[in-house]
Design a protein around this motif. Sequence first.
Motif, mmCIF file in Angstrom:
data_model
loop_
_atom_site.group_PDB
_atom_site.id
_atom_site.type_symbol
_atom_site.label_atom_id
_atom_site.label_comp_id
_atom_site.label_asym_id
_atom_site.label_seq_id
_atom_site.Cartn_x
_atom_site.Cartn_y
_atom_site.Cartn_z
ATOM 1 N N GLN A 169 -13.417 -12.724 -15.632
ATOM 2 C CA GLN A 169 -13.351 -13.257 -14.275
ATOM 3 C C GLN A 169 -13.818 -14.713 -14.228
ATOM 4 N N ASP A 170 -13.432 -15.420 -13.168
ATOM 5 C CA ASP A 170 -13.845 -16.820 -13.008
ATOM 6 C C ASP A 170 -15.347 -16.922 -12.744
ATOM 7 N N LYS A 171 -15.907 -15.898 -12.117
ATOM 8 C CA LYS A 171 -17.313 -15.919 -11.738
ATOM 9 C C LYS A 171 -17.985 -14.626 -12.164
ATOM 10 N N ALA A 172 -19.168 -14.734 -12.743
ATOM 11 C CA ALA A 172 -19.907 -13.553 -13.186
ATOM 12 C C ALA A 172 -20.468 -12.788 -11.988
ATOM 13 N N ASP A 173 -20.429 -11.462 -12.079
ATOM 14 C CA ASP A 173 -20.991 -10.615 -11.032
ATOM 15 C C ASP A 173 -21.334 -9.261 -11.641
ATOM 16 N N ASP A 174 -22.086 -8.461 -10.898
ATOM 17 C CA ASP A 174 -22.499 -7.139 -11.355
ATOM 18 C C ASP A 174 -21.622 -6.074 -10.701
ATOM 19 N N TYR A 175 -21.335 -5.010 -11.460
ATOM 20 C CA TYR A 175 -20.431 -3.970 -10.959
ATOM 21 C C TYR A 175 -20.919 -2.578 -11.334
ATOM 22 N N VAL A 176 -20.786 -1.652 -10.388
ATOM 23 C CA VAL A 176 -20.943 -0.223 -10.687
ATOM 24 C C VAL A 176 -19.659 0.248 -11.342
ATOM 25 N N ILE A 177 -19.809 0.926 -12.489
ATOM 26 C CA ILE A 177 -18.659 1.494 -13.192
ATOM 27 C C ILE A 177 -18.839 3.014 -13.196
ATOM 28 N N ALA A 178 -17.961 3.699 -12.493
ATOM 29 C CA ALA A 178 -18.096 5.147 -12.303
ATOM 30 C C ALA A 178 -16.752 5.732 -11.900
ATOM 31 N N THR A 179 -16.633 7.060 -11.983
ATOM 32 C CA THR A 179 -15.386 7.711 -11.567
ATOM 33 C C THR A 179 -15.370 7.994 -10.078
ATOM 34 N N GLY A 180 -16.569 8.158 -9.488
ATOM 35 C CA GLY A 180 -16.649 8.530 -8.083
ATOM 36 C C GLY A 180 -16.536 10.026 -7.858
ATOM 37 N N GLU A 181 -16.537 10.805 -8.950
ATOM 38 C CA GLU A 181 -16.444 12.258 -8.852
ATOM 39 C C GLU A 181 -17.710 12.900 -9.406
ATOM 40 N N ALA A 182 -18.247 13.856 -8.682
ATOM 41 C CA ALA A 182 -19.418 14.600 -9.148
ATOM 42 C C ALA A 182 -18.979 15.969 -9.654
ATOM 43 N N HIS A 183 -19.455 16.328 -10.836
ATOM 44 C CA HIS A 183 -19.178 17.646 -11.410
ATOM 45 C C HIS A 183 -20.484 18.242 -11.921
ATOM 46 N N THR A 184 -20.579 19.554 -11.874
ATOM 47 C CA THR A 184 -21.797 20.223 -12.333
ATOM 48 C C THR A 184 -21.716 20.505 -13.827
ATOM 49 N N VAL A 185 -22.892 20.732 -14.425
ATOM 50 C CA VAL A 185 -22.951 21.170 -15.820
ATOM 51 C C VAL A 185 -22.162 22.471 -15.971
ATOM 52 N N ARG A 186 -22.222 23.315 -14.965
ATOM 53 C CA ARG A 186 -21.469 24.574 -14.992
ATOM 54 C C ARG A 186 -19.973 24.320 -15.105
ATOM 55 N N GLU A 187 -19.471 23.359 -14.355
ATOM 56 C CA GLU A 187 -18.045 23.014 -14.429
ATOM 57 C C GLU A 187 -17.665 22.522 -15.816
ATOM 58 N N PHE A 188 -18.534 21.694 -16.402
ATOM 59 C CA PHE A 188 -18.236 21.198 -17.746
ATOM 60 C C PHE A 188 -18.159 22.364 -18.728
ATOM 61 N N CYS A 189 -19.095 23.300 -18.611
ATOM 62 C CA CYS A 189 -19.072 24.484 -19.470
ATOM 63 C C CYS A 189 -17.790 25.283 -19.270
ATOM 64 N N GLU A 190 -17.419 25.484 -18.008
ATOM 65 C CA GLU A 190 -16.227 26.275 -17.702
ATOM 66 C C GLU A 190 -14.979 25.654 -18.321
ATOM 67 N N VAL A 191 -14.812 24.353 -18.151
ATOM 68 C CA VAL A 191 -13.624 23.668 -18.670
ATOM 69 C C VAL A 191 -13.630 23.646 -20.191
ATOM 70 N N ALA A 192 -14.794 23.373 -20.787
ATOM 71 C CA ALA A 192 -14.880 23.278 -22.244
ATOM 72 C C ALA A 192 -14.608 24.624 -22.909
ATOM 73 N N PHE A 193 -15.231 25.674 -22.424
ATOM 74 C CA PHE A 193 -15.053 27.000 -23.037
ATOM 75 C C PHE A 193 -13.655 27.548 -22.771
#
Length: 322
Positions: A233-257
């Motif tokens: 960019q022409d000018k330096a700035d700070d940015y949040v980098i995220a998906t904007g989606e919240a998922h539980t550890v349980r969901e990760f387990c469900e999808v992975a298994f």
Amino acid sequence: MNAALITGASGQDGSYLAEQLTAKGYRVVGGVRDVARARDALPSYLRDVVELIVWDMSDLSSLQRVIATTKPTEIYNFAAYASGAAMFDDPLGMADINGVAVTRILEAIRAVDTKIKLCQASSREIFGEALASPQTESTPPNPRSPYGAAKLYADSMIRIYRRRYGMYACSAILFNHESPRRGVDFVTRKISREAARIKLGLAQELHLGNLDTQRDWGFAGDYVHAMWLMMQQDKADDYVIATGEAHTVREFCEVAFAHLGLNYRDHVREDAASFRPSEPVPLVGCSAKARQDLGWEPKVSFRELAHMMVDADLRDLRASTN
């Protein structure tokens, strides 16, 4: 030719960025603590492409020499003590390496060439237990660990040097970002690896803490691409980098298994000793500013990320047991 100095180049984020920058034609220098160990940790196709050098975060004169010798146009700082379960380990070392050392980098750049750009890998841990969700660049910081406090100090110095000296210095406030290169002490990799081990008959159960804990998980490769865009960019700035989606550890387990034809309920156990209450509000980031200013958006979905990690662990375990 653009030249990039990547500190912590053999880690998850550093290696993905090195991969992307070499593909763009950059000369890439990796600043690491142990050259031999870092070379072994890098993907094989990067070992003859990335020039590895010793990077001593505690020695300002050494940092100045390295920067003056390698002449980078961009510096990406991933060198830091680990987060996750280690966030409370060695708070003095954490303060120095994750916080004060960033000031040393800024001072080294100021002494050598103020035209060199710097991108600092910050963390959503600066928000701690936020009072509102989602978190944005204007969310009041409230760190809850030495790790978060050190990252917040580094962010503050980035802004101070940007304003005081006109330097191109920016912070990427990274929310949780995972990949097959994530360390096995992080919950996502623990899940993907143990799911693969259970599928192969090498384990029977996986013990975790609070399965209802929510996180904003994205793919590390997407996040380091956002950091590169920040540096263009022409000018330096700070940015949040995220998906904007919240998922539980349980969901990760469900999808992975489920990806392996398994039901996580048959194998995953909540461990009372490791149980921690969920946060008051979801720890989820709003990356609207990055999407608007940088044209960035995550490419890998939550489900694709979990599948990618499981597949990689399954391949590695099969290879190691054959």
